[in-house]
Design an enzyme around this catalytic site. Structure first.
Site, short mmCIF file in Angstrom:
data_model
loop_
_atom_site.label_atom_id
_atom_site.label_comp_id
_atom_site.label_asym_id
_atom_site.label_seq_id
_atom_site.Cartn_x
_atom_site.Cartn_y
_atom_site.Cartn_z
NE ARG A 1 -6.55 3.77 -6.50
CZ ARG A 1 -7.65 3.20 -6.05
NH1 ARG A 1 -8.08 3.47 -4.83
NH2 ARG A 1 -8.31 2.35 -6.81
CE LYS B 1 -3.94 2.12 2.26
NZ LYS B 1 -3.58 3.34 1.53
CE LYS C 1 -8.71 1.92 4.29
NZ LYS C 1 -9.03 3.26 3.85
CD GLU D 1 -1.33 5.77 -3.92
OE1 GLU D 1 -2.13 4.88 -4.26
OE2 GLU D 1 -1.50 6.51 -2.95
#
Ligand SMILES: [Zn+2]
Ligand SMILES: [Zn+2]
Lengths: 340, 531
Positions: free
Chosen positions: B233, B228, B399, B276
């Site tokens: 984003r 992550k 997540k 990202e």
């Protein structure tokens, strides 16, 4: 301020040296004149109390049945060491009074809390001319303008009716003394069941026992079957908000009655469903009208927006100064934003 | 505008989702098409630029109210919202205006080139024709962003139910660049999309925070695990020979990242990638703060390009050769990503986000604990068979962030502090619910601003229930989010749980005490993160 003036400001409150009497002291005093029975004005521990006769029932409920208390009517003069005192309607809550003090031609008036709108339950406010005027300023900002109470009560009634239609409970929050009696009288006739939190119930019952015209209400804690709350009106104080006590009313809608509800952020912070802008204090225009009506040149501003309101009055040519008091501390900090 | 103001008031008043949806549907079935497109523009943050300077509006307002400027400033400080302050100080009267939302906007548009006097006369006249909540809404249109008590998701839900469309399709319709001055409501919402705007992004698919049963059930056969990354984003779109970059906040940020523009030379026509944007140097991401600083700059100078170079870390491919492949399983999309898209990998501006390889849950837990050394903030867990969905959906994407762990807890005890804040209550004890009781589980000293401490101090003084020596028991009314670095079992604590480095992350004035977390929530965290 000169120490020789008729009223002065001591660490324990407003003091009259000539008569040796305190007004709404926040420390125990020998003799205390009490403007009204809210807890930020009527504090425990003084030896002798003096108040309007309509304050008696609640003062005894809150400060003890055995307090030494003398009561007077509005306009009835009484003398202490040659100082002439009298109480005049403040329109804030039942029994609330402005204290007038006169000595050698100098007249002072202490308002306590007040509003100019006639709520139909407390004696309506009467302006008293004076040289020195000690006024509250709880809502002393030009953003506070109350709508006529008829409008607000129409909103409350509509909200209750909608909730009843949906079969949900209406929980209305407000100060137990003052606000709740005003609501009960104004919502009458009550053609639905009304229940109350203990704090509201105690005040209501005490006043009913003392002979005031209020409808009987049932105490929430005496109801064991939750289905009785369906579509009912529940009166509670702000301290009930967010506590497990509320769960028994599910599904419910919460409305809060307070002048602070005029500002969206205050309302949203509480996360209540509705905020009804209903206050027992003077709004901006009422404060200005009240000051003007006294004809006083010296204004002392207590609880609320003291610095703002005194600066405003000074710019208008009056002699105004702010006073640091302990009145009203509750509602500046209490999360429920109730008004005392 | 009365209908629109009523809608906003209803959204404001109703805290329940179904009621809000009902209010939206009522509005959208009664309002005119011209108004509806404006309402949608406002709900999706597309307010046209200001035509009048805020300072002027303020000045006209205090003048009209007959108060000095300092008193206006005091009022504003108390209210905290300019549009509302203006509405509250203006003389009160009844609303007489019959103008609709789109008429107001059309008129405001004509003021763009007007002189100050004309503007002032117009605004004073408008104010005199409005009152109460309508006046407030007008002021909001005039100068503020209109943040209403409704999320875009809810608007999408209401519209998709009304017009019998999939929420994902409705969300897609509302995205990208459109302007209420030149599109009709039915074109945007109802008509079949024929000629699509090439810049239009897809709605993002968002992950939920991981839950217990997920740890217990995932296997490498069915799940991808990715790092992550802590960046912005974004979606990169290449259509009709043009490159567009959208951030998740639905902002077109193409110009902010000039170094990514050369990607246009590589991608085939009809490419949409989800990924990202990170600041990246020496083969690893730089802290998020570097990116944040860069975003804050108006001009992208050479110096910034050198000090804070960005890279697009691709997670997913949503459109390939002009075909929307969001409904295909993730495994398929990933293979497209690895087979074709990875060709353009370039260590300085474009990478495909790598998969974490793992076999057992033990591998995964160990790697997760090392996330920070990989410059990641934890894992993303993605089901291999899942389609790319719309918004935050449970079940397929999770997540799994590294600490801090946090719970919402109720303030129950307070004690005075020392040093700089002596005399104030600064040492707090927090509790979580166990049935009807509050069980203390953590003490926290820091994390509040001075202002918050003073306010809380006054609250504590007013809400003391009991005193034991220096400790006060406080009415359980205030909720705070409490963060901590670790959690373990403890027999010394009443709660059976000890937390490491607890601190206040933020006050939660929006929560009732009974909405705070329970001991069970803490125990769940213990099972997941406990040592
Ligand atoms: Zn008071
Ligand atoms: Zn009072």
């Amino acid at each position: 301020m000169k120490t020789k003036s008729l009223l002065s400001f001591s660490p324990s409150g407003i003091y009259c040296p000539e008569a040796d009497v305190q007004i709404d002291p926040w420390r125990p005093a020998e003799k205390a004149i009490i403007t009204h029975a809210h807890s930020d004005h009527a504090r425990y521990g003084s030896k002798h109390y003096l108040a309007h006769k309509d304050s008696e029932a609640i003062l005894r409920l809150r400060l003890g049945n055995d307090i030494s208390l003398q009561t007077v009517e509005y306009g009835e003069p009484f003398y202490i060491n040659g100082v002439r005192f009298s109480l005049h309607p403040a329109g804030h809550i039942l029994g609330s009074a402005q204290v007038r003090a006169e000595y050698k031609g100098e007249v002072w008036v202490v308002t306590g809390d007040y509003k100019l709108q006639d709520d139909g339950f407390s004696a309506p406010f009467e302006p008293v001319t004076c040289h020195h005027f000690i006024t509250e300023s709880t809502f002393g900002l030009p953003i506070y303008h109350w709508e006529p109470q008829e409008t607000i009560f129409a909103e409350i009634k509509e909200w209750i009716a909608e909730n009843r239609e949906k079969g949900i409970t209406s929980v209305l929050l407000g100060y137990a003394l003052g606000k709740m009696q005003r609501i009960l009288t104004r919502l009458a006739p009550l053609d639905y069941p009304v229940f109350a939190h203990g704090a509201v119930y105690n005040v209501n019952e005490r006043l009913r026992e003392a002979g005031y015209a209020l409808p009987p209400i049932q105490q929430v804690s005496e109801v064991s079957d939750k289905k009785h709350f369906k579509g009912a009106l529940v009166l509670a104080t702000g301290s009930a908000l967010g506590t497990p006590w509320m769960k028994r009313f599910e599904p419910y809608s919460v409305g809060n009655c307070s002048g602070w509800m005029a500002v969206r952020a205050s309302k949203n912070r509480l996360n209540t469903d509705r905020g009804f802008v209903l206050s027992d204090h003077a709004d901006w225009n009422e404060l200005n009208r009240a000051v003007e009506a006294t004809g006083a040149e010296n204004i002392y501003v207590t609880h609320g927006f003291t610095s703002v309101f005194s600066r405003w009055l000074n710019e208008k040519g009056l002699h105004a100064q702010e006073l640091k008091t302990l009145y009203g501390v509750e509602y500046e900090t209490e999360n429920t934003l109730s008004e005392a | 505008m009365k209908e629109f103001a009523d809608l906003l008031r209803n959204l404001d008043r109703n805290t329940k989702t179904l009621e809000k949806i009902k209010a939206l549907k009522t509005y959208f079935s009664n309002a005119s098409d011209e108004d509806k497109i404006w309402a949608l523009a406002l709900f999706t943050g597309r307010r046209p630029p200001r035509k009048i300077k805020t300072a002027q509006v303020r000045e006209w307002a205090w003048e009209k109210a007959g108060i000095p400027e300092w008193l206006f400033a005091e009022s504003y400080q108390h209210v905290g919202d300019l549009a509302e302050t203006v509405a509250l100080i203006l003389p009160q009267h009844n609303s007489i205006s019959q103008k609709s939302l789109h008429e107001w906007f059309a008129e405001l548009e004509t003021l763009k080139k007007a002189d100050d006097e004309t503007k002032k006369a117009y605004i004073l006249k408008a104010w005199a024709s409005l009152s109460g909540f309508e006046l407030f809404v007008f002021n909001k249109l005039l100068m503020g962003s209109l943040r209403v008590g409704v999320s875009q998701t809810l608007v999408i839900r209401a519209l998709s139910e009304m017009y019998d469309q999939e929420p994902s399709g409705m969300a897609h319709r509302l995205m990208g660049q459109w302007n209420p001055f030149d599109i009709r409501f039915d074109e945007l919402i109802i008509q079949e999309n024929t000629a699509q705007n090439p810049s239009k992004p897809y709605p993002f698919f968002l992950a939920y925070t991981i839950e217990n049963h997920v740890y217990e059930s995932i296997s490498p056969l069915e799940w991808f695990v990715e790092w992550k990354w802590d960046g912005i984003r974004s979606q990169i779109i290449f259509r009709e020979g043009q490159l567009f970059i959208w951030s998740r906040g639905e902002e077109l940020v193409t110009d902010k990242f000039p170094e990514l523009h050369q990607l246009a030379q590589h991608f085939p026509e009809g490419t949409v990638l989800d990924g990202e944007i990170l600041c990246y140097a020496d083969g690893h991401p730089l802290p998020f703060s570097t990116l944040q600083q860069r975003i804050g700059r108006k001009n992208i100078t050479k110096k910034i390009l050198q000090e804070a170079p960005v890279l697009f870390m691709a997670y997913d491919v949503l459109e390939w050769n002009g075909i929307d492949i969001r409904e295909k399983p993730h495994e398929y999309r990933r293979s497209v990503l690895e087979t074709y898209v990875a060709e353009f990998e370039n260590d300085s501006i474009f990478k495909v986000s790598p998969l974490v390889s793992w076999n057992t849950m033990d591998d995964l837990s160990r790697l997760h604990n090392e996330s920070r050394t990989y410059y990641a903030e934890g894992f993303m867990l993605k089901r291999k068979s899942a389609a790319y969905q719309t918004g935050r959906k449970k079940g397929d994407w999770y997540k799994w962030k590294v600490k801090p762990l946090s719970v919402d807890a109720v303030l129950v005890y307070a004690q005075k502090g020392h040093g700089r804040r002596a005399g104030l209550f600064t040492d707090y004890t927090f509790a979580v619910w166990k049935g009807e009781h509050l069980v203390p589980f953590a003490k926290a000293y820091s994390g509040l601003t001075d202002k918050e401490i003073r306010e809380l101090d006054a609250f504590i003084k007013q809400n003391t229930v009991e005193k034991f020596g220096p400790v006060r028991t406080v009415n359980p009314l205030r909720v705070f989010e409490i963060g901590f670095e670790g959690i373990q079992q403890s027999s010394r604590h009443k709660s059976g749980i000890a937390v490491r480095f607890p601190r206040i992350l933020r006050p939660r004035p929006d929560k009732y005490a009974h909405e705070a977390d329970t001991l069970e929530n803490l125990q769940n965290l213990l099972t997941v993160y406990g040592v």
